[in-house]
Design an enzyme around this catalytic site. Sequence first.
Site, short mmCIF file in Angstrom:
data_model
loop_
_atom_site.label_atom_id
_atom_site.label_comp_id
_atom_site.label_asym_id
_atom_site.label_seq_id
_atom_site.Cartn_x
_atom_site.Cartn_y
_atom_site.Cartn_z
N ARG A 177 -7.99 2.18 -5.40
CA ARG A 177 -7.38 2.32 -4.22
C ARG A 177 -7.85 1.00 -3.43
O ARG A 177 -9.02 0.49 -3.67
CB ARG A 177 -8.28 3.59 -3.47
CG ARG A 177 -7.74 4.89 -3.93
CD ARG A 177 -6.16 5.19 -3.60
NE ARG A 177 -6.21 6.72 -3.98
CZ ARG A 177 -4.85 6.63 -4.90
NH1 ARG A 177 -4.41 5.87 -5.45
NH2 ARG A 177 -4.53 8.05 -5.20
N HIS A 224 1.78 -0.70 -4.58
CA HIS A 224 1.32 0.37 -5.28
C HIS A 224 2.54 1.21 -6.24
O HIS A 224 2.78 2.25 -5.94
CB HIS A 224 1.05 1.15 -3.99
CG HIS A 224 0.05 2.59 -4.42
ND1 HIS A 224 -0.66 3.06 -3.50
CD2 HIS A 224 0.05 3.20 -5.50
CE1 HIS A 224 -1.44 4.05 -4.05
NE2 HIS A 224 -0.86 4.35 -5.47
#
Length: 313
Positions: free
Chosen positions: A229, A277
């Site tokens: 993350r 991502h």
Amino acid sequence: MSDTLPVIGFYSPSEDQTVYKTRLERDLPGFQFELLEHATKKERVEYALVWSPPNGLLQTFENLKAIFVLGAGVDALLRDPDLPEVPIVRLEDAGMAQQMAHYVIYGILRFQRRFGIYENLQASKHWEPILDIEPVEQFSVGVMGLGAIGSVVAEQVSRLGFPVLGWSTSPKEIDGILSFCGDDGLESFLAKARVVINLLPLTQTTEQLIDKDFLSRMSMDSFLINIGRGRHLKEEDLLEALKKKAIAGAMLDVFEREPLPRENQLWNHPNVIVTPHVAAITPPEGALDQIIGNIQLIEAGGLPSLVDRKKGY
Ligand code: NDP
Ligand code: OXD
């Protein structure tokens, strides 16, 4: 008839709901499919399949039996202050680990074989072979997080001949992987790894773990791959470490703010690779296999493996 059926509700800004609807209606005919934000009979919603739902949405369904997360990470869900106290089930691999392994193998080989240098040389039509390639057996790769995804990534990298180190909360016995844990373990792990891959969940303990101090413990010729993350990494500390040549480069898939703002310096940094991502994209069929199996298990009185809310993963 469908007016009396229990409901499986769905919310995701990114997933194609028709794939989920078609398969759920076929395999779980005792349920009706509805979009959570438009659910009319809220009291009939028994299962919620969600990715990043808005805060407060889930508390409006008083008869929820379980929440299924359409991904591996549950950090966004657990940030909802009004999250109902029902079991949370997340995806465990479901086809993502293989994609993650391919992503990191690309990054490791690009770095170890210096392909980035050849991209620049080609741009200037300059022929310059680099002959001092480091042998794989001397090029250690460290994987932080040896869970459903990290353990598969570690094994696949190890199969290519790279020595692989793993760092996790509890010690692991995985063939060919040297296991480290805790703060003491992190020190030796970072000193040894030429590539450090972050595959940790985002929790109170791991948030901003990759900071100035962490980066200073990596070797100067090492490379960071962050596919966990964005909030694991202090981006300004990374930029500073790159400036001081405290580490050699980074490949980043996740960011403090997504989409990565245009003005962020990471976009243009010569030693940083940016991807949006996409290290692993949830495969709907793999996700549905797990979710349907787990709903059937709950309906039969069983309990699937659950997210530990206290630990945050
Ligand atoms: P798991 O929950 O299966 O595994 C987590 C691992 O991290 C475990 O090995 C755990 O140790 C370890 N861990 C947790 N906290 C710590 C800590 N404080 N110190 C050391 N080790 C720790 O997660 P997954 O493998 O399924 O997924 C990992 C993460 O990858 C997700 O949470 C998500 O954020 C990210 N992800 C990113 C994607 C992308 O496209 N970029 C796609 C999919 C996932 P132990 O085993 O001892 O408990
Ligand atoms: C996940 C992700 O956690 O895609 O599954 O980031």
